[in-house]
Design a protein around this motif. Structure first.
Motif, short mmCIF file in Angstrom:
data_model
loop_
_atom_site.label_atom_id
_atom_site.label_comp_id
_atom_site.label_asym_id
_atom_site.label_seq_id
_atom_site.Cartn_x
_atom_site.Cartn_y
_atom_site.Cartn_z
N GLU A 138 -79.12 79.02 -51.51
CA GLU A 138 -78.89 77.58 -51.73
C GLU A 138 -77.44 77.33 -52.12
OE1 GLU A 138 -81.65 76.33 -54.63
OE2 GLU A 138 -83.42 76.53 -53.35
N ALA A 139 -76.90 78.17 -53.00
CA ALA A 139 -75.50 77.98 -53.42
C ALA A 139 -74.55 78.19 -52.25
CB ALA A 139 -75.17 78.96 -54.55
N ALA A 140 -74.86 79.20 -51.38
CA ALA A 140 -74.00 79.43 -50.21
C ALA A 140 -74.05 78.23 -49.26
CB ALA A 140 -74.44 80.70 -49.50
N ALA A 141 -75.27 77.71 -49.07
CA ALA A 141 -75.38 76.53 -48.19
C ALA A 141 -74.62 75.35 -48.75
CB ALA A 141 -76.86 76.19 -47.97
N LYS A 144 -70.98 75.86 -48.26
CA LYS A 144 -70.62 75.66 -46.86
C LYS A 144 -70.47 74.17 -46.54
CE LYS A 144 -71.92 77.07 -42.20
NZ LYS A 144 -71.69 75.75 -41.62
N VAL A 145 -71.40 73.38 -47.10
CA VAL A 145 -71.31 71.93 -46.86
C VAL A 145 -70.04 71.37 -47.49
CG1 VAL A 145 -72.41 69.73 -47.42
CG2 VAL A 145 -73.81 71.65 -46.67
N GLU A 146 -69.76 71.84 -48.73
CA GLU A 146 -68.53 71.36 -49.38
C GLU A 146 -67.29 71.80 -48.62
OE1 GLU A 146 -68.77 72.82 -53.30
OE2 GLU A 146 -70.32 71.41 -53.96
N ASP A 147 -67.30 73.06 -48.13
CA ASP A 147 -66.14 73.55 -47.37
C ASP A 147 -65.95 72.76 -46.08
OD1 ASP A 147 -65.72 75.37 -49.31
OD2 ASP A 147 -66.65 77.06 -48.25
N ASP A 148 -67.07 72.43 -45.43
CA ASP A 148 -66.95 71.64 -44.20
C ASP A 148 -66.36 70.27 -44.48
OD1 ASP A 148 -68.02 73.73 -42.86
OD2 ASP A 148 -70.08 72.96 -42.81
N ALA A 149 -66.81 69.67 -45.58
CA ALA A 149 -66.28 68.35 -45.92
C ALA A 149 -64.79 68.43 -46.23
CB ALA A 149 -67.05 67.78 -47.12
N ARG A 150 -64.40 69.47 -47.01
CA ARG A 150 -62.98 69.63 -47.30
C ARG A 150 -62.18 69.90 -46.04
NH1 ARG A 150 -64.92 72.40 -51.92
NH2 ARG A 150 -64.76 74.39 -50.79
N HIS A 151 -62.77 70.71 -45.16
CA HIS A 151 -62.08 71.00 -43.90
C HIS A 151 -61.82 69.74 -43.09
CE1 HIS A 151 -60.98 72.74 -40.11
NE2 HIS A 151 -62.10 72.30 -39.53
N ARG A 152 -62.85 68.90 -43.02
CA ARG A 152 -62.68 67.66 -42.26
C ARG A 152 -61.62 66.77 -42.91
NH1 ARG A 152 -68.35 68.17 -41.84
NH2 ARG A 152 -68.62 66.83 -43.66
N ALA A 153 -61.63 66.71 -44.24
CA ALA A 153 -60.64 65.89 -44.92
C ALA A 153 -59.23 66.43 -44.69
CB ALA A 153 -60.95 65.85 -46.42
N THR A 206 -61.61 76.23 -45.22
CA THR A 206 -62.68 75.64 -46.03
C THR A 206 -62.35 75.68 -47.51
OG1 THR A 206 -63.77 77.76 -46.16
CG2 THR A 206 -64.41 76.32 -44.33
N ARG A 207 -61.07 75.58 -47.83
CA ARG A 207 -60.68 75.63 -49.24
C ARG A 207 -59.85 74.41 -49.59
NH1 ARG A 207 -58.51 81.84 -49.72
NH2 ARG A 207 -60.07 82.80 -48.37
N THR A 208 -59.89 74.10 -50.83
CA THR A 208 -59.08 72.99 -51.31
C THR A 208 -57.66 73.48 -51.53
OG1 THR A 208 -59.62 73.50 -53.58
CG2 THR A 208 -61.07 71.96 -52.43
N LYS A 209 -56.79 72.54 -51.87
CA LYS A 209 -55.40 72.91 -52.13
C LYS A 209 -55.28 73.82 -53.34
CE LYS A 209 -50.81 70.90 -52.52
NZ LYS A 209 -50.37 71.79 -53.55
N ALA A 210 -56.17 73.57 -54.31
CA ALA A 210 -56.14 74.45 -55.49
C ALA A 210 -56.55 75.87 -55.14
CB ALA A 210 -57.05 73.89 -56.58
N ASP A 211 -57.57 75.98 -54.20
CA ASP A 211 -57.98 77.32 -53.78
C ASP A 211 -56.92 77.99 -52.93
OD1 ASP A 211 -60.30 77.05 -55.12
OD2 ASP A 211 -61.43 76.28 -53.41
N MET A 212 -56.20 77.18 -52.11
CA MET A 212 -55.16 77.76 -51.27
C MET A 212 -54.03 78.36 -52.10
SD MET A 212 -55.98 77.53 -48.09
CE MET A 212 -54.42 77.63 -47.24
#
Length: 843
Positions: A138-141, A144-153, A206-212
């Motif tokens: 569940e956490a991985a899913a 993944k959803v959050e990463d996809d949203a960040r990727h699109r943004a 699939t990472r935010t700027k902070a993760d990058m």
């Protein structure tokens, strides 16, 4: 019996063999876990080996169970069965077999219970594992959803940025056409080679700027050269950014109110400890010290005043404490007047050496102590008690030699009255003047005993007159100082001297409280081979008893024995009583204060503090030198040293020897005492002397057998003495031998060169005439030309006519040649002289 057999047979006919054990083959499922959340379930069969399975089964048994009918007559059935079983006889179980069967049943039930429990635990573990896997999925899913949203943004933002960049800097149409043409040409080349070009879509990050900003892996050559992703930031850059963000976050916090603390500051404290007590940063304290012009590190020790200034400047309250608080209350408050009783006076005999101090005390005590002293001079401080018709008097005898200044000072400190002994035939001497100074410094009254009046050359009035130069006015000359003319040899006026002492004691009204813990002064201390550390103490107030725990300087112990001046053991010693105390842990320093304490813990606490203070005082000698001190050290760097190790019988003698040795020396050489102590010479002393190259001096002590053997192996010299004169003289002579000899030049004569002759195989020979003094063969010569010395050497040849002579007098002619020098001219002057080596001595 038949019924049971029938039932058994019926069961066997219906199925397999009757048994109490479980089936030999068991099945179970095991769930395996792999990486990335993958699992696999495996069926495991476990086959257990049964005892007796390897035996073949009887063929008649199967037929028997199938054919055997059930007979109605119960009596005939057993016989028919027995006949058809081919000789198989059924019998009842024995007691042992029954017990074995019962044990097997119990063991089976226990095993079944354990297996059920193990299965329950395994099931619970599998259930927890499944739940954990489900949560992970569940956490991985969700990630993944959050990463996809960040990727699109991010893609959207990137696209908008590119469009804005194109608007600001549009490309020319020709450049766009050229790029399209190049891309089509490359496609055609790849297509002609038969390669199917397939467009591969690169997944968006699939990472935010902070993760990058975080480092995504180790930097390798492959990662650095690949174009798939940009180079990551280093760990150091990430840490710097984290610290910067943390400081920015702290900048927006509400300011907290500064806490004021009570800071306890001892006499010395390190900067780190002070920072911990104030809950401040050590860097801030160092900044304050730097503003004051002091450069320190975090481990430096600062004094209490500096620490107090820093703490108050930083807004804290200061409470000053001292390590000396440990000894507070050791000497109790003064006693009340109703507790005081009269005590005997303590009288110290002082004066110049060989003026008869010990002889006078022997005449009073009716003993002969002076005969036991080496060289006839007193080299130890002694304490005695004398009974007179008017009461007891305690005497302290001090040495008169100039080296025993510390002993005389201790004697003056512990006394009530000083008896100054002056020889009538010798007058006032240097140590007499020193004794007067000690008495004045101690603030005690003085009684002058003019000794040796029985001699023909005695002149008591001369003594009284010389005392006037030192502001001592006797009663006979209108002063207030008592004086008595005595003779120790004949016992003249000894009773008058005792009366004067007792009269002075009545005037002083000496009192003490005997009903309290004892305290006093250590007069002398020594290390006895059979008895251990022994201290001669003078009880000043209270009563010292057997079993008391007391401290003396940095030593402590329990009183095991008390011995008076007559060698008798006593149980207690009151005020003004001198006794020898046994039971100390170590030999104390002469002159230390001793006090009785309630328990051992208190004694250890006090002695530990005093030992620390002694170490600190020794360590503070090495301090940062000023420029003047450094220059003086440089000037003394060329001085030779004479290392010495001193062992003496008592502490006072060791101190006196060390003080006398430190005075020996000059600008070229000085003595250095490596170590001094009380007791015999042992192997550790020889080891120290070997390491430092010192001479071992034993004063009234001897070396052990092991120490002598070690000294012989190491080549260390051990010298024994019993008179301090001899010790000082020998050390002076030994140090004088290390001084460079003095070269003294003696003029012999002058000769003038009249002619220079060149002789084959000899060289040049000067024909000279002695104009002054004489010339000797083998003497040193100088060749002087126009009043300038051009050569200095040795005269090798001195001839008169053809004969070799030793000396040529003034007015005579001679031939001279120099060793290794040929440049001689007519008119030169030859100066002849002799060099003498004179051994120097220390003053």
């Amino acid at each position: 019996m038949n019924d049971s057999n029938d039932k058994t047979e019926t069961k066997r006919a219906g199925g397999g063999t009757l048994t109490l054990k479980r089936p030999t083959t068991e099945q179970s499922k095991v769930k395996q876990s792999f990486s990335h959340g993958r699992t696999k379930t495996v069926v495991v069969e476990t086959k257990r080996k049964r005892f007796g399975d390897d035996k073949p089964a009887a063929p008649e048994a199967k037929a028997l169970f199938q054919v055997q009918p059930k007979v109605a007559t119960p009596a005939a059935a057993p016989r028919t069965t027995q006949a058809n079983r081919s000789g198989v006889v059924l019998r009842t179980l024995t007691d042992d077999e029954k017990e074995a069967r019962d044990r097997a049943l119990v063991g089976s039930r226990v095993r079944e219970a354990e297996e059920r429990k193990q299965q329950e635990i395994e099931a619970l573990r599998r259930k927890e594992h499944d739940e954990k896997d489900a949560r992970d999925r569940e956490a991985a899913a969700k990630r993944k959803v959050e990463d996809d949203a960040r990727h699109r943004a991010e893609e959207e933002g990137k696209r908008k940025a590119e469009e804005a960049a194109k608007k600001l800097n549009p490309k020319s149409l020709q450049q766009v056409d050229r790029e399209e043409e190049a891309e089509a040409r490359s496609k055609s080349i790849r297509g002609s080679a038969g390669v199917i070009k397939r467009k591969i879509e690169v997944p968006a990050p699939t990472r935010t700027k902070a993760d990058m900003d975080k480092r995504r892996g180790r930097l390798t050559v492959a990662n650095a050269l690949s174009d798939d992703e940009e180079r990551n930031r280093s760990v150091a850059a990430f840490k710097r950014r984290t610290e910067r963000l943390k400081k920015q976050a702290q900048g927006f916090q509400m300011p907290t109110e500064k806490m004021t603390r009570d800071v306890v500051i001892p006499e010395a404290i390190t900067i780190q400890e002070l920072a911990n007590r104030m809950a401040e940063r050590a860097v801030d304290i160092i900044k304050i010290l730097m503003k004051q012009g002091q450069m320190h590190t975090i481990n430096d020790v600062i004094d209490a005043d500096t620490a107090q200034i820093i703490a108050e400047e930083m807004g804290h309250r200061v409470k000053r404490v001292s390590e000396s608080d440990v000894v507070e209350g050791l000497s109790a408050e003064t006693d009340s007047a109703d507790q005081l009783v009269s005590r005997p006076p303590v009288v110290t005999i002082m004066g110049h050496v060989d003026h008869g101090k010990t002889s006078l005390l022997d005449a009073i005590r009716k003993t002969n102590v002076v005969s036991g002293e080496a060289g006839g001079i007193t080299q130890h401080i002694g304490a005695y008690q004398v009974a007179t018709k008017n009461g007891l008097v305690t005497f302290i005898d001090t040495p008169g030699h100039e080296a025993f200044t510390s002993m005389r000072q201790r004697g003056a400190k512990a006394t009530d009255i000083v008896v100054l002994v002056v020889a009538a035939d010798d007058g006032v001497m240097p140590q007499t003047v020193e004794a007067i100074s000690h008495a004045r410094a101690a603030g005690v009254p003085l009684i002058v005993a003019i000794n040796k009046i029985d001699k023909q050359s005695a002149n008591p009035n001369k003594v009284r007159t010389e005392l006037l130069q030192h502001e001592i006015v006797v009663e006979g000359m209108g002063g207030d100082t008592l004086d008595v003319e005595v003779s120790a040899m004949k016992g003249t006026n000894l009773d008058k001297l005792l009366d004067s002492i007792l009269l002075q004691a009545e005037v002083l009204d000496l009192k003490a409280n005997p009903n309290r813990e004892a305290s006093g002064l250590v007069v002398e201390a020594q290390l006895d081979k059979g008895r251990g550390p022994v201290a001669t103490v003078l009880v000043q107030r209270g009563t010292l008893r057997l079993g008391d725990i007391f401290v003396a300087g940095s030593a402590w112990g329990r009183v095991r024995a008390l011995i008076n001046d007559k060698g008798e053991q006593i149980k207690e010693a009151g005020p003004s009583v001198p006794v020898e105390v046994l039971g100390l842990s170590s030999a104390p320093e002469a002159g230390d204060q001793f006090d009785v304490v309630p328990n051992e813990a208190r004694a250890r606490e006090i002695t530990d503090y005093r030992e620390r203070k002694r170490r600190d005082s020794r360590g503070t000698t090495v301090v940062r030198s000023s420029l003047e001190q450094m220059m003086s050290q440089l000037s003394q760097a060329g001085r030779k040293e004479f290392p010495i190790l001193v062992k003496a019988d008592v502490q006072g003698s060791a101190e006196a020897i060390v003080q006398a040795l430190e005075k020996i020396g000059n600008d070229e050489i000085r003595s250095r005492v490596v170590h001094y102590a009380v007791g015999g010479i042992n192997e550790s002393d020889i080891g120290l002397a070997t390491a430092s190259g010192a001479v071992v001096l034993g004063f009234n002590v001897r070396a052990s057998g092991q120490a002598r053997d070690a000294a012989e192996r190491a080549g260390i010299e051990i010298r024994y003495y019993n008179i301090i004169y001899d010790l000082v003289d020998d050390i002076k002579a030994a140090m004088s031998g290390k001084l460079a000899p003095e070269l003294r030049e003696t003029f012999l004569g002058n000769a003038k060169i009249l002619e220079v002759f060149n002789i084959t195989k000899v060289g040049k020979v000067a024909g000279c005439q002695v104009t002054e003094g004489n010339v000797q063969r083998g003497a040193k010569v100088r060749l002087i030309r126009d009043n300038v010395v051009v050569h200095e050497g040795t005269l090798s040849t001195l001839k008169r006519f053809k004969d070799e002579v030793k000396e040529v007098q003034v007015g005579q002619e001679c031939g001279m040649a120099f060793e290794g020098y040929q440049d001689m001219r007519v008119g030169d002057v030859i100066e002849c002289f002799r060099v003498e080596k004179i051994q120097r001595k220390l003053d």
